[in-house]
Design a protein around this motif. Structure first.
Motif, short mmCIF file in Angstrom:
data_model
loop_
_atom_site.label_atom_id
_atom_site.label_comp_id
_atom_site.label_asym_id
_atom_site.label_seq_id
_atom_site.Cartn_x
_atom_site.Cartn_y
_atom_site.Cartn_z
N SER A 1 0.82 -1.20 0.00
CA SER A 1 0.00 0.00 0.00
C SER A 1 0.86 1.26 0.00
N ASP A 2 0.42 2.27 -0.72
CA ASP A 2 1.11 3.57 -0.74
C ASP A 2 0.80 4.38 0.51
N ARG A 3 -0.26 4.02 1.22
CA ARG A 3 -0.69 4.83 2.36
C ARG A 3 -0.58 4.08 3.69
N LEU A 4 0.13 2.93 3.68
CA LEU A 4 0.35 2.17 4.90
C LEU A 4 1.83 1.83 5.05
N GLU A 5 2.30 1.97 6.27
CA GLU A 5 3.63 1.44 6.59
C GLU A 5 3.39 0.14 7.34
N ASN A 6 3.53 -0.98 6.63
CA ASN A 6 3.07 -2.24 7.18
C ASN A 6 3.89 -3.38 6.59
N ASP A 7 4.18 -4.40 7.42
CA ASP A 7 4.96 -5.54 6.96
C ASP A 7 4.11 -6.76 6.62
N ALA A 8 2.80 -6.66 6.78
CA ALA A 8 1.92 -7.81 6.51
C ALA A 8 1.97 -8.18 5.04
N ALA A 9 2.45 -9.40 4.76
CA ALA A 9 2.64 -9.81 3.37
C ALA A 9 1.48 -10.62 2.84
N THR A 10 0.67 -11.13 3.68
CA THR A 10 -0.39 -12.03 3.23
C THR A 10 -1.69 -11.29 2.95
N ARG A 11 -2.42 -11.88 2.07
CA ARG A 11 -3.80 -11.44 1.85
C ARG A 11 -4.67 -12.20 2.84
N PRO A 12 -5.91 -11.93 2.90
CA PRO A 12 -6.82 -12.79 3.66
C PRO A 12 -6.68 -14.25 3.18
N VAL B 1 -8.04 -6.30 10.83
CA VAL B 1 -7.99 -5.13 11.70
C VAL B 1 -6.69 -5.13 12.50
N ARG B 2 -6.33 -6.27 13.05
CA ARG B 2 -5.09 -6.37 13.83
C ARG B 2 -3.87 -6.05 12.97
N ASP B 3 -3.85 -6.57 11.71
CA ASP B 3 -2.71 -6.31 10.83
C ASP B 3 -2.57 -4.82 10.52
N ILE B 4 -3.70 -4.17 10.27
CA ILE B 4 -3.66 -2.74 9.95
C ILE B 4 -3.16 -1.94 11.14
N ARG B 5 -3.64 -2.27 12.32
CA ARG B 5 -3.26 -1.52 13.52
C ARG B 5 -1.81 -1.78 13.93
N ALA B 6 -1.23 -2.87 13.43
CA ALA B 6 0.17 -3.16 13.74
C ALA B 6 1.12 -2.23 13.00
N GLY B 7 0.64 -1.62 11.95
CA GLY B 7 1.47 -0.69 11.20
C GLY B 7 1.06 0.75 11.46
N ARG B 8 1.40 1.61 10.54
CA ARG B 8 1.05 3.02 10.68
C ARG B 8 0.50 3.55 9.35
N GLY C 1 0.72 7.40 15.86
CA GLY C 1 -0.36 7.24 16.83
C GLY C 1 -1.76 7.15 16.27
N THR C 2 -1.90 7.02 14.96
CA THR C 2 -3.26 6.99 14.40
C THR C 2 -3.77 5.59 14.16
N SER C 3 -2.88 4.62 13.99
CA SER C 3 -3.32 3.28 13.61
C SER C 3 -3.76 2.44 14.79
N LYS C 4 -3.04 2.53 15.90
CA LYS C 4 -3.25 1.61 17.03
C LYS C 4 -4.67 1.65 17.57
N ASP C 5 -5.21 2.85 17.70
CA ASP C 5 -6.55 2.99 18.28
C ASP C 5 -7.60 3.47 17.28
N ALA C 6 -7.28 3.42 16.00
CA ALA C 6 -8.23 3.93 15.00
C ALA C 6 -9.52 3.11 15.01
N PRO C 7 -10.67 3.76 15.08
CA PRO C 7 -11.95 3.02 15.02
C PRO C 7 -12.06 2.26 13.71
N ALA C 8 -12.64 1.07 13.76
CA ALA C 8 -12.79 0.24 12.57
C ALA C 8 -14.27 -0.08 12.34
N PHE C 9 -14.64 -0.06 11.07
CA PHE C 9 -16.00 -0.40 10.66
C PHE C 9 -15.88 -1.51 9.62
#
Length: 614
Positions: free
Chosen positions: A457-468, A515-522, A533-541
């Motif tokens: 993703s261009d808008r995520l700093e994240n190491d999650a390599a897997t898809r669902p 949700v957990r994977d997204i919150r693990a990054g930024r 500080g925006t990812s960890k507690d960001a509300p999820a829908f």
């Protein structure tokens, strides 16, 4: 040689009973650009045109000479310095000339493989003024198949319906004589500009008068082609030497003498044509209005308001019997033109500097602008509403079972209808996504990515390599919205194949892991910088779109979900993960989308539920 039963011409013979090649006529014939017959419209170059089409011309002429009849016989060809033919003993007791034109150019010969009736009508309409005269010559044409008297044909097919109207352009007088031609060989309505008794320039009337693309209907129901013959002293003066046009500006009006412009003459002639054919054109317009109106009612209700306010502009550009594609194109073109006009009006309004003595004008201009804006805006809204109804129809089709295979479509079909796969916000036109099917609020995202790994993703700093987990059947759309709120929220949407009965894991469990994977990054801002500080507690829908099978129901109940009031899905809140979830059945997805848009569809006369489509 025959071509479709019609002989291909090679030679033409012309016989007349005129005075023949007298001394004066012979001298003129062998003088280039002779002015001997200028008073009759002669330019002195006509015989040279023979040699452009034929390889040879043979002339045999008898004429009065020294109290008796004499003869001249010679060949006229492309050779230079031909001598004047001598006078010979006559073989005829009457004056007259026979001209044999032979060796017709092969290309022209093919083009002129026509029936005798075609030649008859072409000659008549080239020399219409001569045939109108009571003292005009009698002309007969023949080939191996028969004989036609052109005077009789003129009297039978042309003369009975002739009508003349006079008009002026500046100080010049012109006349338009309209003919209704009952001939199968004449297929187009034409405007003919004539000079010195001959047709010079022809134009298709359909180019200028909508409704004249087809033959006109006579009072007895028969069909006839209309020929408008334009004549006047100005045209006689301005005809070119070769008679193929006029020494006149054909497109633009002269600044000081507009009557020198063919466009000005055309304008006067067309007014006369419309006046003469008013009844026929009125019927054509009524039929066209009915056709266009029926199309808008049945297939394009979004243009109803536009047709009411700008129907004339639409009808003007359409042929007599417009096809659906032509109507749709004309409506769209006028709508775009109105958009452009409205922009210009808006710019003019913004540039207006009202004073105490101009406020009334300013208010009038303002009122007109908003009225036009309302018309155009309603058309745009109608387009958008029709688009929504079509998308819902496509969604319903995508959810149907294939009768041949007994299988349902993959979830990818539904996914693509709502948002293109593997593309982000900056790659998708607004009209290409249909997030409103789920929730209109989803369109107000800051950015969106569809079916991409988190780490790419261009808008995520994240190491999650897997898809669902289920790659073929598991799709993910991530929505982020940033605003003045200190916290950033995100939405996850997951689609499952229609009528899927079993899952290795609960769909909600898969969503929770995302949700957990997204919150693990930024999250990252538009410039690619991490937002602390925006990812960890960001509300999820979270939305899970699937058929609510017993397996899905069990997972929803175990997660503390509540049945929706319509009984077609579940909703709930996970306080530990700080996420709200909904499980939406496909039946509920379509039904809710229809209900949210029901009044809009009803206003346009569109089906408001599935029963009305049947």
């Amino acid at each position: 040689m025959l071509e479709e039963g019609i002989a291909r011409p090679d030679t033409f013979r012309i016989r007349d009973t005129g005075v023949g090649f007298t001394e004066d006529n012979t001298r003129s014939f062998f003088t280039a650009e002779s002015r001997y017959k200028a008073d009759k419209g002669g330019k002195g170059n006509g015989r040279f045109l023979w040699l452009k089409a034929f390889s040879q011309v043979e002339i045999d002429s008898s004429f009065q000479h020294d109290g008796g009849i004499a003869r001249r016989s010679f060949v006229f060809d492309r050779s230079e310095d031909q001598d004047t033919p001598p006078v010979m003993a006559a073989t005829s007791k009457k004056s007259g000339t026979t001209i044999k034109l032979s060796g017709l150019d092969e290309k022209l010969s093919k083009q002129l493989s026509r029936p005798l009736e075609w030649y008859a009508d072409q000659i008549i309409f080239h020399f219409l003024p001569y045939f109108r005269r009571a003292d005009g010559p009698e002309i007969t044409i023949r080939d191996e198949g028969g004989v036609l008297n052109l005077n009789a044909r003129f009297a039978e097919t042309v003369a009975p319906n002739a009508m003349t109207r006079n008009f002026k352009v500046e100080s010049d007088e012109f006349s338009l004589t309209g003919y209704r031609v009952n001939s199968a060989e004449i297929r187009e309505n034409q405007l003919v500009y004539a000079a010195r008794g001959r047709a010079v320039k022809r134009e298709k009337l359909a180019r200028y008068v909508p409704g004249l693309e087809r033959k006109i209907e006579n009072d007895d129901g028969s069909l006839a082609a209309y020929y408008g013959f334009v004549e006047g002293p100005r045209l006689d003066l301005m005809v070119r030497t070769d008679r193929f046009g006029f020494e006149i500006n054909e497109d633009e009006d002269d600044l000081f003498e507009s009557s020198k412009s063919l466009s000005a003459i055309r304008g006067g002639a067309l007014d006369a044509v419309r006046e003469e054919l008013a009844v026929f054109l009125g019927k054509m317009r009524e039929q066209k209005e009915e056709t266009v109106s029926r199309y808008v009612i049945d297939q394009a209700p979004e243009y109803r308001r536009l047709l009411k306010t700008h129907g004339t502009r639409v009808l003007e550009v359409l042929p007599a019997n417009p096809k659906p594609k032509e109507i749709d194109a004309a409506l769209g073109r006028v709508w775009v033109e109105r958009q452009s006009d409205l922009k210009e009006e808006g710019r003019a309004l913004l540039a207006f500097e009202p004073g105490s003595d101009t406020m009334e004008d300013y208010q009038t201009q303002m009122d007109g602008f908003f009225k036009n804006f309302e018309d155009l805006d309603q058309t745009a809204l109608a387009n958008y509403v029709v688009h929504r109804r079509i998308v819902i129809n496509l969604l319903e089709k995508a959810l149907e079972r294939d009768d041949d295979t007994g299988r349902y479509q993959l979830e990818a079909v539904v996914h693509r209808l709502i948002h293109p796969m593997r593309q982000g916000s900056d790659e998708v036109e607004f009209e290409e996504q249909n997030l409103w099917i789920l929730d209109d609020r989803l369109t107000h995202h800051d950015f969106m990515e569809s079916d991409k790994e988190l780490r790419s993703s261009d808008r995520l700093e994240n190491d999650a390599a897997t898809r669902p987990d289920l790659l073929a059947v598991f799709d993910r759309t991530l929505t982020f919205r940033e605003g003045r709120d200190p916290s950033t929220s995100f939405v996850i949407v997951e689609f499952k194949k229609p009528d899927r009965r079993s899952f290795e894991r609960s769909p909600l469990s898969q969503v929770y892991d995302q949700v957990r994977d997204i919150r693990a990054g930024r999250f990252k801002d538009r410039k690619g910088r991490p937002i602390e500080g925006t990812s960890k507690d960001a509300p999820a829908f979270c939305y899970v779109v699937c058929d609510v099978t017993p397996n899905v129901e069990k997972g929803a109940v175990d997660a503390g979900g509540q049945l929706t009031p319509d009984g077609r899905g579940y909703f709930g809140w996970n306080s530990q993960l700080k996420l709200y979830f909904e499980i939406i059945s496909y039946e509920k997805l379509v039904g809710d989308a229809l209900r949210r848009n029901r009044m809009l569809f009803k206003k346009l006369g569109l089906p408001t539920d599935r029963s009305e489509d049947d």
